[in-house]
Design an enzyme around this catalytic site. Structure first.
Site, PDB file in Angstrom:
ATOM      1  N   THR A   1       0.806  -1.206  -0.049  1.00 38.36           N
ATOM      2  CA  THR A   1       0.122   0.014  -0.009  1.00 38.36           C
ATOM      3  C   THR A   1       0.864   1.252   0.074  1.00 38.36           C
ATOM      4  O   THR A   1       1.952   1.317   0.657  1.00 38.36           O
ATOM      5  CB  THR A   1      -0.921  -0.167   1.468  1.00 38.36           C
ATOM      6  OG1 THR A   1      -1.539  -1.303   1.086  1.00 38.36           O
ATOM      7  CG2 THR A   1      -1.788   1.058   1.179  1.00 38.36           C
TER       8      THR A   1
ATOM      9  N   GLY B   1       2.765  -3.105   8.043  1.00 32.31           N
ATOM     10  CA  GLY B   1       2.824  -3.446   9.555  1.00 32.31           C
ATOM     11  C   GLY B   1       4.537  -3.966   9.607  1.00 32.31           C
ATOM     12  O   GLY B   1       4.992  -4.696   8.971  1.00 32.31           O
TER      13      GLY B   1
ATOM     14  N   GLU C   1      -6.214  -5.588   4.091  1.00 39.00           N
ATOM     15  CA  GLU C   1      -6.444  -6.681   3.113  1.00 39.00           C
ATOM     16  C   GLU C   1      -7.520  -6.755   2.111  1.00 39.00           C
ATOM     17  O   GLU C   1      -8.145  -7.831   1.883  1.00 39.00           O
ATOM     18  CB  GLU C   1      -6.299  -8.059   4.216  1.00 39.00           C
ATOM     19  CG  GLU C   1      -5.757  -9.244   3.617  1.00 39.00           C
ATOM     20  CD  GLU C   1      -4.179  -8.887   3.416  1.00 39.00           C
ATOM     21  OE1 GLU C   1      -3.339  -8.722   4.095  1.00 39.00           O
ATOM     22  OE2 GLU C   1      -3.885  -8.866   2.046  1.00 39.00           O
TER      23      GLU C   1
HETATM   24  C1  LIG Z   1      -9.685  -4.828  -5.786  1.00 37.75           C
HETATM   25  C2  LIG Z   1      -8.633  -5.754  -6.570  1.00 37.75           C
HETATM   26  C3  LIG Z   1      -8.967  -7.298  -6.392  1.00 37.75           C
HETATM   27  C4  LIG Z   1      -9.017  -5.089  -7.746  1.00 37.75           C
HETATM   28  O1  LIG Z   1      -7.762  -6.039  -8.426  1.00 37.75           O
HETATM   29  P1  LIG Z   1      -7.727  -5.815 -10.140  1.00 37.75           P
HETATM   30  O2  LIG Z   1      -6.466  -6.380 -10.819  1.00 37.75           O
HETATM   31  O3  LIG Z   1      -7.836  -4.420 -10.425  1.00 37.75           O
HETATM   32  O4  LIG Z   1      -8.800  -6.676 -10.626  1.00 37.75           O
HETATM   33  P2  LIG Z   1     -10.398  -6.544 -11.503  1.00 37.75           P
HETATM   34  O5  LIG Z   1      -9.961  -5.875 -12.714  1.00 37.75           O
HETATM   35  O6  LIG Z   1     -11.252  -6.150 -10.424  1.00 37.75           O
HETATM   36  O7  LIG Z   1     -10.399  -8.121 -11.629  1.00 37.75           O
HETATM   37  C5  LIG Z   1      -9.469  -8.863 -12.530  1.00 37.75           C
HETATM   38  C6  LIG Z   1      -9.666 -10.137 -12.274  1.00 37.75           C
HETATM   39  O8  LIG Z   1      -8.771 -10.688 -11.351  1.00 37.75           O
HETATM   40  C7  LIG Z   1      -9.436 -11.534 -10.242  1.00 37.75           C
HETATM   41  N1  LIG Z   1      -8.903 -11.231  -9.012  1.00 37.75           N
HETATM   42  C8  LIG Z   1      -8.575 -10.137  -8.328  1.00 37.75           C
HETATM   43  N2  LIG Z   1      -7.822 -10.607  -7.221  1.00 37.75           N
HETATM   44  C9  LIG Z   1      -7.600 -11.771  -7.432  1.00 37.75           C
HETATM   45  C10 LIG Z   1      -6.922 -12.550  -6.416  1.00 37.75           C
HETATM   46  N3  LIG Z   1      -6.396 -12.091  -5.304  1.00 37.75           N
HETATM   47  N4  LIG Z   1      -6.786 -13.915  -6.881  1.00 37.75           N
HETATM   48  C11 LIG Z   1      -7.249 -14.453  -8.010  1.00 37.75           C
HETATM   49  N5  LIG Z   1      -8.042 -13.531  -8.794  1.00 37.75           N
HETATM   50  C12 LIG Z   1      -8.057 -12.484  -8.381  1.00 37.75           C
HETATM   51  C13 LIG Z   1     -10.745 -11.043 -10.568  1.00 37.75           C
HETATM   52  O9  LIG Z   1     -11.792 -12.100  -9.825  1.00 37.75           O
HETATM   53  C14 LIG Z   1     -11.098 -10.848 -11.910  1.00 37.75           C
HETATM   54  O10 LIG Z   1     -11.346 -12.052 -12.465  1.00 37.75           O
HETATM   55  P3  LIG Z   1     -12.326 -12.011 -13.817  1.00 37.75           P
HETATM   56  O11 LIG Z   1     -11.567 -11.179 -14.973  1.00 37.75           O
HETATM   57  O12 LIG Z   1     -13.480 -11.560 -13.426  1.00 37.75           O
HETATM   58  O13 LIG Z   1     -12.277 -13.498 -14.083  1.00 37.75           O
HETATM   59  C15 LIG Z   1      -7.164  -5.428  -5.844  1.00 37.75           C
HETATM   60  O14 LIG Z   1      -6.786  -4.192  -6.375  1.00 37.75           O
HETATM   61  C16 LIG Z   1      -6.928  -5.867  -4.577  1.00 37.75           C
HETATM   62  O15 LIG Z   1      -6.783  -7.028  -3.984  1.00 37.75           O
HETATM   63  N6  LIG Z   1      -7.157  -4.684  -3.619  1.00 37.75           N
HETATM   64  C17 LIG Z   1      -7.157  -4.916  -2.306  1.00 37.75           C
HETATM   65  C18 LIG Z   1      -5.758  -4.672  -1.905  1.00 37.75           C
HETATM   66  C19 LIG Z   1      -5.208  -5.225  -0.547  1.00 37.75           C
HETATM   67  O16 LIG Z   1      -6.004  -6.162  -0.261  1.00 37.75           O
HETATM   68  N7  LIG Z   1      -4.257  -4.874  -0.108  1.00 37.75           N
HETATM   69  C20 LIG Z   1      -3.574  -5.682   1.030  1.00 37.75           C
HETATM   70  C21 LIG Z   1      -2.409  -4.893   1.508  1.00 37.75           C
HETATM   71  S1  LIG Z   1      -1.632  -5.866   2.688  1.00 37.75           S
HETATM   72  C22 LIG Z   1      -2.512  -5.752   4.472  1.00 37.75           C
HETATM   73  O17 LIG Z   1      -3.383  -4.898   4.207  1.00 37.75           O
HETATM   74  C23 LIG Z   1      -2.063  -6.500   5.325  1.00 37.75           C
HETATM   75  C24 LIG Z   1      -2.592  -6.280   6.531  1.00 37.75           C
HETATM   76  C25 LIG Z   1      -2.308  -7.418   7.665  1.00 37.75           C
HETATM   77  C26 LIG Z   1      -2.368  -6.965   9.205  1.00 37.75           C
HETATM   78  O18 LIG Z   1      -2.010  -6.160   9.569  1.00 37.75           O
HETATM   79  O19 LIG Z   1      -2.996  -8.224   9.604  1.00 37.75           O
HETATM   80  C1  LIG Z   2      -4.050  -1.545  10.504  1.00 34.08           C
HETATM   81  C2  LIG Z   2      -3.639  -1.779   9.071  1.00 34.08           C
HETATM   82  C3  LIG Z   2      -2.539  -2.498   8.644  1.00 34.08           C
HETATM   83  C4  LIG Z   2      -2.215  -2.570   7.235  1.00 34.08           C
HETATM   84  N1  LIG Z   2      -1.173  -3.096   7.124  1.00 34.08           N
HETATM   85  C5  LIG Z   2      -0.657  -3.285   5.717  1.00 34.08           C
HETATM   86  C6  LIG Z   2       0.539  -3.922   5.482  1.00 34.08           C
HETATM   87  O1  LIG Z   2       0.930  -4.757   6.121  1.00 34.08           O
HETATM   88  N2  LIG Z   2       1.042  -3.997   4.068  1.00 34.08           N
HETATM   89  C7  LIG Z   2       0.320  -3.147   3.043  1.00 34.08           C
HETATM   90  O2  LIG Z   2       0.635  -3.090   1.973  1.00 34.08           O
HETATM   91  N3  LIG Z   2      -0.867  -2.506   3.497  1.00 34.08           N
HETATM   92  C8  LIG Z   2      -1.336  -2.608   4.703  1.00 34.08           C
HETATM   93  N4  LIG Z   2      -2.451  -1.829   5.160  1.00 34.08           N
HETATM   94  C9  LIG Z   2      -3.372  -0.924   4.061  1.00 34.08           C
HETATM   95  C10 LIG Z   2      -4.553  -1.680   3.778  1.00 34.08           C
HETATM   96  O3  LIG Z   2      -4.495  -2.957   3.012  1.00 34.08           O
HETATM   97  C11 LIG Z   2      -5.379  -0.862   3.017  1.00 34.08           C
HETATM   98  O4  LIG Z   2      -5.728   0.324   3.963  1.00 34.08           O
HETATM   99  C12 LIG Z   2      -6.609  -1.329   2.325  1.00 34.08           C
HETATM  100  O5  LIG Z   2      -6.561  -2.157   1.541  1.00 34.08           O
HETATM  101  C13 LIG Z   2      -7.686  -0.220   2.034  1.00 34.08           C
HETATM  102  O6  LIG Z   2      -7.150   0.417   0.901  1.00 34.08           O
HETATM  103  P1  LIG Z   2      -7.160   2.231   1.061  1.00 34.08           P
HETATM  104  O7  LIG Z   2      -6.537   2.670   2.245  1.00 34.08           O
HETATM  105  O8  LIG Z   2      -6.633   2.659  -0.132  1.00 34.08           O
HETATM  106  O9  LIG Z   2      -8.785   2.576   1.094  1.00 34.08           O
HETATM  107  P2  LIG Z   2      -9.462   3.528   0.036  1.00 34.08           P
HETATM  108  O10 LIG Z   2      -9.627   2.564  -1.040  1.00 34.08           O
HETATM  109  O11 LIG Z   2      -8.955   4.781  -0.113  1.00 34.08           O
HETATM  110  O12 LIG Z   2     -10.790   3.278   0.738  1.00 34.08           O
HETATM  111  C14 LIG Z   2     -11.667   4.601   1.036  1.00 34.08           C
HETATM  112  C15 LIG Z   2     -12.998   4.574   0.737  1.00 34.08           C
HETATM  113  O13 LIG Z   2     -13.400   4.190  -0.555  1.00 34.08           O
HETATM  114  C16 LIG Z   2     -14.072   3.023  -0.988  1.00 34.08           C
HETATM  115  N5  LIG Z   2     -13.650   2.586  -2.307  1.00 34.08           N
HETATM  116  C17 LIG Z   2     -12.522   2.601  -2.666  1.00 34.08           C
HETATM  117  N6  LIG Z   2     -12.064   2.069  -3.756  1.00 34.08           N
HETATM  118  C18 LIG Z   2     -13.290   1.646  -4.482  1.00 34.08           C
HETATM  119  C19 LIG Z   2     -14.269   0.949  -5.231  1.00 34.08           C
HETATM  120  N7  LIG Z   2     -13.127   0.492  -6.437  1.00 34.08           N
HETATM  121  N8  LIG Z   2     -15.379   0.469  -5.377  1.00 34.08           N
HETATM  122  C20 LIG Z   2     -15.993   1.099  -4.434  1.00 34.08           C
HETATM  123  N9  LIG Z   2     -15.536   1.574  -3.304  1.00 34.08           N
HETATM  124  C21 LIG Z   2     -14.326   2.015  -3.074  1.00 34.08           C
HETATM  125  C22 LIG Z   2     -13.902   1.946   0.066  1.00 34.08           C
HETATM  126  O14 LIG Z   2     -15.061   1.299   0.319  1.00 34.08           O
HETATM  127  C23 LIG Z   2     -13.613   3.081   1.349  1.00 34.08           C
HETATM  128  O15 LIG Z   2     -14.776   3.389   2.257  1.00 34.08           O
HETATM  129  C24 LIG Z   2      -3.085  -1.748   6.328  1.00 34.08           C
HETATM  130  C25 LIG Z   2      -4.013  -0.786   6.668  1.00 34.08           C
HETATM  131  C26 LIG Z   2      -4.384  -1.048   8.124  1.00 34.08           C
HETATM  132  C27 LIG Z   2      -5.569  -0.036   8.373  1.00 34.08           C
END
Ligand SMILES: CC(C)(COP(=O)(O)OP(=O)(O)OC[C@H]1O[C@@H](n2cnc3c(N)ncnc32)[C@H](O)[C@@H]1OP(=O)(O)O)[C@@H](O)C(=O)NCCC(=O)NCCSC(=O)CCCC(=O)O
Ligand SMILES: Cc1cc2nc3c(=O)[nH]c(=O)nc-3n(C[C@H](O)[C@H](O)[C@H](O)COP(=O)(O)OP(=O)(O)OC[C@H]3O[C@@H](n4cnc5c(N)ncnc54)[C@H](O)[C@@H]3O)c2cc1C
Length: 697
Positions: A165, A204, A449
């Site tokens: 992120t 983190g 996530e």
């Molecule tokens: C929202 C999406 C899924 C959108 O991705 P995109 O490439 O733009 O995809 P799209 O055009 O909507 O779809 C294309 C296609 O990609 C597929 N896809 C999307 N994600 C996955 C996956 N993980 N595995 C397998 N397939 C995946 C979708 O289902 C779509 O498939 P399709 O074309 O419909 O067949 C992606 O940007 C995303 O995963 N965003 C969330 C970011 C996130 O989770 N960040 C985590 C950071 S780490 C963290 O937060 C750790 C915290 C830990 C802690 O402290 O506990």
């Molecule tokens: C405690 C904590 C720990 C974390 N740890 C990690 C880590 O270890 N590594 C790492 O890489 N990241 C980490 N993150 C980041 C985290 O994964 C992101 O904050 C999370 O994926 C949300 O993305 P954002 O902050 O960009 O939210 P935004 O996308 O800016 O969200 C803002 C608002 O917009 C809405 N929104 C955004 N996009 C869309 C869309 N396409 N459609 C509809 N609504 C939308 C959301 O629902 C939300 O209400 C952490 C975050 C937190 C809070």
């Protein structure tokens, strides 16, 4: 003075044990009575829920081990709510490194070490090292890279974060801006933060702990952008822990909760790393700069670590809600409030329908999520086996299932903890209840996530695609297979003729399935209408209808959750009385889901008003039928007092004495006059000081 206060505290607590609570029943007697009237044995159900007697025995052993340490003793754990960020950060790392030491010496297995950390409930700077840094190398590094990095990471010679992120983007992963430009001459990548919005922000452990990170950056070769790829990158010197040249790194500051973890920022000024720092299991760059992309079916391999964590989050949600409901149900069973005449026996607050209607459905949700968590981790383990054999065919289904379920489970748990806290009245607001910290350090899961709305929309995308496939005569498999029969389903009507009919599994399943089918069909129609007969998964057609699409995805996830819960109870090895109680709990779960969004079932005439009235009636009856088992149902989670760390949730019910003891022993009560007396209050309040001040004027 300190000594004196301690003596008084001890005296007060001793004295309180002689006190009789006027007009009340002793809380311990209340819990004893609750346990006596339960219809089943909570010890036996705890064995089933926790996966065997050995698991419970192992947990007790680990708690005893923790209790014998300075960093994991009950006293240390209960002091945590008084500690600053810096203290929590250090305490988290002390505990994590001590556990690591025990694991390395062979005194703890890897599983023991993980469980010990879960019991401690103190996330720290090494959490992401274990859950994201190491797993990303395991799944995305090639054999040589694994052999190089993993021994160092496992021996804690290096520690890592997961740096994906950025300040400007978290959700839109494809929009991340950090660049990794290949320099053929030196065979290095140049990692650079080109804009303010590209600074890594949130990872983190990155702030003050990590020496390395998994860096997610855009791969640029000969000015061509190949999109996001993972790199292992060193950011701090191993001797001094100071940032390397070109690296600016630090902690992002205090948060709502989760403060033991040093979430960090990272800004890079053209930092060079070797070519082999790019994890190359799926995509490769040769020394002369040739790029080999991942195979089509591995195209989303970079997203693999996120899928793994979502499975863990689903697994965790039920147990977190189990903790909150254990505290709230036990406390509301001993808390007595209001009688017709002063002095009469007052009612246990759990006997007020408003509380039973809040807490018992949450107990049902905790059970449902625990069974769902087990099903999700089994599914993830099967996927891992297939993946290691080179087969990723099940990833798309796993992704869409876990995306929606991550949202449903974390929303349910987070909202549920807060509902439990409110259900505990004033004492729920006290940190000594354990609920404020549980909430503050859990609620981030609805965002991290993958934000829950965004995750729901991933599932919605799949449902609309499935509906489109059905319309075109193609087969739909997996969790959305029920849409295959959408045409027939949409003509069905609810069969309920008497309140008792709502109790039957078929009727509840049918109603939940009808709701999910109806919403998926409506969502599909809506997008077709907006797109003039063509579905657009981006742009105004999609973005202008996300409320309905998210609702649709959640209805689908609720159906999956409920049917998994019902099936798991059906298949579990339960004694008849426990089975009977759980069947009622399944019914309460289904009814609560329907009641929350009852309007959906009226939209296409599936439900009639008299059937809705019967649903409310049967739900209210069920609350009364389940009430005698409320304490036994939460006892069956098998959560130890050590883990609850709550004056309200104690298994012996001795709540009031525990509150008095914890409050009087805290830092602010260290002296009788308080820390502000001399400098602030005394000059105003003490007549002699006032006199002295006046004489100086
Ligand atoms: C929202 C999406 C899924 C959108 O991705 P995109 O490439 O733009 O995809 P799209 O055009 O909507 O779809 C294309 C296609 O990609 C597929 N896809 C999307 N994600 C996955 C996956 N993980 N595995 C397998 N397939 C995946 C979708 O289902 C779509 O498939 P399709 O074309 O419909 O067949 C992606 O940007 C995303 O995963 N965003 C969330 C970011 C996130 O989770 N960040 C985590 C950071 S780490 C963290 O937060 C750790 C915290 C830990 C802690 O402290 O506990
Ligand atoms: C405690 C904590 C720990 C974390 N740890 C990690 C880590 O270890 N590594 C790492 O890489 N990241 C980490 N993150 C980041 C985290 O994964 C992101 O904050 C999370 O994926 C949300 O993305 P954002 O902050 O960009 O939210 P935004 O996308 O800016 O969200 C803002 C608002 O917009 C809405 N929104 C955004 N996009 C869309 C869309 N396409 N459609 C509809 N609504 C939308 C959301 O629902 C939300 O209400 C952490 C975050 C937190 C809070």
């Amino acid at each position: 003075m300190v000594r004196e206060h301690c003596d008084r505290t001890t005296a007060l607590v001793n004295e309180s044990s002689q006190l009789v609570l006027a007009g009340h029943v002793e809380p311990q007697d209340d819990l004893r009575a609750e346990r006596k009237r339960a219809s089943f044995s909570s010890q036996e159900l705890a064995v089933v829920l926790n996966g065997g007697t050995e698991v419970l025995q192992r947990r007790s052993r680990l708690i005893s081990q923790l209790q014998s340490t300075s960093w994991g003793s009950q006293a240390a754990v209960s002091q945590r709510c008084f500690h600053s960020r810096e203290q929590l950060h250090v305490e988290g790392l002390v505990a994590q490194t001590e556990i690591w030491k025990l694991m390395q010496s062979g005194a703890l297995s890897q599983q023991d070490a993980k469980d010990m950390e879960t019991l401690l409930t103190l996330p720290g700077g090494l959490t992401l090292h274990q859950y994201m840094f190491i797993p990303t190398i395991e799944t995305q590094g090639d054999e040589e890279q694994q052999a190089y990095w993993l021994p160092k990471a496992r021996a804690l010679e290096i520690t890592g974060a997961y740096a994906q992120t950025e300040m400007g983007h978290g959700t839109f992963v494809r929009g991340l801006e950090t660049t990794a430009t290949y320099d053929r001459a030196s065979e290095e990548f140049i990692i650079h933060s080109p804009a303010l919005s590209s600074i890594k922000w949130w990872p983190g452990g990155l702030g003050k702990t990590a020496t390395h990170c998994i860096m997610l950056a855009r791969l640029i070769i000969n000015s061509k952008d190949h999109g996001l790829h993972p790199f292992v990158m060193q950011i701090r010197d191993l001797h001094t822990h100071l940032p390397l040249a070109g690296v600016r790194v630090g902690d992002i500051g205090p948060k709502f909760g989760y403060n033991g973890v040093d979430n960090g920022y990272l800004m890079l000024d053209r930092v060079r790393i070797p070519r082999r720092a790019m994890l190359m299991r799926h995509a490769r760059v040769t020394p002369d700069g040739h790029y080999f992309p991942p195979s089509a079916e591995n195209a989303k391999a970079t997203y693999g670590t996120m899928v793994a964590i979502r499975a863990l989050l689903v697994d965790e949600a039920g147990w977190v809600l189990a903790r909150a409901t254990t505290i709230a149900v036990r406390y509301t069973a001993i808390r007595r409030q209001t009688s017709e005449r002063v002095g009469d026996k007052e009612l246990q607050v759990l006997d007020y329908q408003n509380l039973a209607a809040t807490l018992l459905p949450l107990v049902a949700s905790a059970y449902a999520l625990i069974f769902m968590g087990k099903a999700s981790s089994d599914m993830y383990k099967r996927f891992e086996q297939d993946r290691d054999a080179g087969n990723l065919a099940s990833l798309p289904e796993l992704h869409v299932l876990l995306a929606g379920m991550k949202a449903l489970s974390t929303w349910t748990a987070a909202d549920g903890i807060e509902a439990c806290r409110r259900g505990c009245g004033g004492h729920g607001y006290s940190a000594l209840s354990g609920l404020p910290d549980l909430y503050a350090s859990y609620v981030q899961n609805v965002t991290l996530e993958g934000d829950n709305n965004v995750m729901s929309l991933q599932t919605a995308r799949h449902l609309v695609k499935s509906q489109e496939a059905v319309a075109k005569g193609r087969r739909v498999e997996g969790s959305a297979a029920y849409l295959q029969r959408a045409e027939q389903e949409l003509h069905r009507k609810c069969s309920v003729q008497a309140p008792q009919d709502w109790q039957t599994a078929e009727v509840l399943d049918a109603a939940l399935r009808h709701r999910a089918t109806y919403l998926a069909a409506e969502g599909h129609k809506l997008l077709l209408r907006h797109g003039g007969g063509k579905i657009n998964f981006a742009g105004p057609d999609w973005n202008g209808n996300t409320v309905q699409l998210i609702h649709m995805a959640q209805a689908h996830s609720q159906l999956v959750l409920h049917t998994t819960f019902a099936q798991s109870v059906h298949q579990a090895d339960l004694e008849p009385a426990a089975r009977a109680a759980l069947i009622k709990l399944v019914a309460l779960h289904g009814m609560s889901l329907l009641l929350r969004d009852l309007q959906d079932l009226f939209m296409d005439g599936y439900l009639q008003a008299f059937q809705a009235q019967m649903l409310v009636q049967r739900r209210n009856e069920l609350l009364l039928e389940l009430r005698p088992d409320a304490v036994a149902l939460v006892d069956s989670f098998g959560i130890a007092d050590y883990q609850l760390n709550s004056c309200l949730g104690r298994s012996d019910g001795d709540v009031y004495r525990a509150l008095l003891e914890a409050a009087s022993g805290q830092q602010l009560n260290k002296t009788e006059e308080g820390p502000a007396w001399n400098a602030v209050l005394k000059p105003w309040l003490d007549p002699a000081s006032r006199q002295q001040a006046r004489s100086k004027l």
